[in-house]
Enzyme design. Structure first.
Site, PDB file in Angstrom:
ATOM      1  N   SER A  95       5.237   8.991   5.704  1.00  0.00           N
ATOM      2  CA  SER A  95       5.858   9.954   6.054  1.00  0.00           C
ATOM      3  C   SER A  95       7.450  10.390   6.788  1.00  0.00           C
ATOM      4  O   SER A  95       7.360  11.089   7.525  1.00  0.00           O
ATOM      5  CB  SER A  95       4.306  10.897   6.097  1.00  0.00           C
ATOM      6  N   ARG A 147      -1.599  13.385   7.148  1.00  0.00           N
ATOM      7  CA  ARG A 147      -0.542  13.068   8.335  1.00  0.00           C
ATOM      8  C   ARG A 147      -0.344  14.661   8.269  1.00  0.00           C
ATOM      9  O   ARG A 147       0.630  14.479   7.457  1.00  0.00           O
ATOM     10  CB  ARG A 147       0.408  12.310   8.720  1.00  0.00           C
ATOM     11  N   HIS A 198      -6.644   4.962  -0.364  1.00  0.00           N
ATOM     12  CA  HIS A 198      -7.280   4.312   0.379  1.00  0.00           C
ATOM     13  C   HIS A 198      -8.977   4.919   0.704  1.00  0.00           C
ATOM     14  O   HIS A 198      -9.833   5.334   1.492  1.00  0.00           O
ATOM     15  CB  HIS A 198      -7.225   4.819   2.245  1.00  0.00           C
ATOM     16  N   ASP A 266      -1.533  -1.616   1.266  1.00  0.00           N
ATOM     17  CA  ASP A 266      -0.978  -0.590   2.579  1.00  0.00           C
ATOM     18  C   ASP A 266      -0.014  -1.844   3.855  1.00  0.00           C
ATOM     19  O   ASP A 266       0.224  -0.974   5.154  1.00  0.00           O
ATOM     20  CB  ASP A 266      -2.267  -0.763   3.535  1.00  0.00           C
TER      21      ASP A 266
END
Length: 311
Positions: A95, A147, A198, A266
């Site tokens: 992001s 997000r 996730h 991740d």
């Protein structure tokens, strides 16, 4: 005389904190994990890490970015690859950079044929740009709706899915479990595969009883989706070392469709949650344990990724 760069400032902060604690990380890669553990599980040949990020302060963050981590460079990630036995990797646009994929594409080009990329675009993207990204090794686009950055929206999912279908790409969803359940109808008839980041960001203690689990599990069974066994530390209520609540959820997905679960690190763990940075080696060992047998381990570490990302 010019002042220090952002990278130098971050290095001073991190270094000062480490010195005050009486320790200094052996490498930048180790600084982003709870420890330099080597997993006891031996990764099979062609093991693929299907989700990691690169952060480099030479690239300007998006003005709307709410997460701007310290540098986590490709050189640092290379140490993780060697430690865990990773041979293939999928770099995911974070992001931080919005729809400017320059940092991701630079790393992707340096990794070569052993890597694929996931980009972030909005509805203004041209077909020429999509073709350029495809030639560079991009195989999907990400919607980071977990997000709120404004770079992508729910309303963009269907039109962009139609535009990437002919490329053989998929969409990657970072969306909280409650939102997946709320938008269940959207995912039923998209013209492309959906990959849920996730484990679907399902909160605990809801786990497999949460409505989002049924949405994702149904799509997995129909061959319309995958989910990633990754970032379990974000939603766990009990935490390490065993992440027992997330173990139940992971095993539930694996029981439903082991051919639709992907393993990922991740790294560098930009959102570690309340339990702090994880131990990468420990997480790999847990994933191998939850898989239960060698055939399933080959699926989640090698075969599923090879098919989806066209290695």
């Amino acid at each position: 005389m010019s002042g220090p760069t952002r990278r130098e400032i971050v290095a001073l902060i991190v270094g000062g904190a480490a010195l005050s604690a009486g320790t200094l990380p052996a490498s930048a890669e180790e600084a982003r994990t709870a420890g330099p553990t080597t997993p006891t599980f031996k990764a099979p040949p062609l093991t693929c890490d299907t989700h990691f990020h690169i952060y480099d302060s030479k690239y300007r963050p998006d003005p709307k970015a709410s997460l701007i981590p310290p540098d986590a460079l490709l050189e640092d990630y290379a140490k993780l690859r060697a430690r865990l036995g990773i041979e293939r990797s999928v770099i995911v646009q974070p992001s931080t950079y919005g729809t400017d994929n320059s940092c991701m594409l630079d790393a992707l080009s340096r990794l070569g044929g052993a890597a694929r990329g996931i980009a972030v675009v909005d509805t203004s993207v041209t077909q020429e740009e999509l073709k350029r990204l495809d030639a560079a090794g991009v195989r999907g686009i990400r919607f980071n709706l977990g997000r709120n950055t404004g770079a992508t929206t729910v309303e963009m999912i269907e039109p962009l899915s139609k535009r990437i279908a002919d490329l053989g790409w998929h969409i990657q969803m970072h969306m909280l479990g409650a939102d997946i359940a709320a938008h269940a109808a959207l995912f039923q008839n998209l013209p492309v595969i959906t990959v849920f980041d996730h484990l679907g960001r399902i909160p605990q203690p809801g786990g497999k009883d949460h409505p989002a689990f049924k949405v994702i599990a149904d799509l997995l069974q129909r061959g319309r989706a995958y989910t990633k066994l990754s970032s379990i530390y974000q939603d766990t209520a009990v935490g390490p070392p065993g992440y027992a609540d997330m173990a139940v959820l992971a095993r539930a997905y694996l029981a439903v469709a082991p051919e639709r679960v992907l393993w990922a690190s991740d790294w560098p763990h930009p959102s570690p949650g309340k339990h702090g940075k994880p131990d990468d080696g420990q997480l790999m060992d847990l994933s191998a344990e939850w898989a239960g047998n060698d055939a399933t381990r080959r699926k989640i570490f090698v075969e599923n990724a090879a098919g989806l990302y066209r290695f």
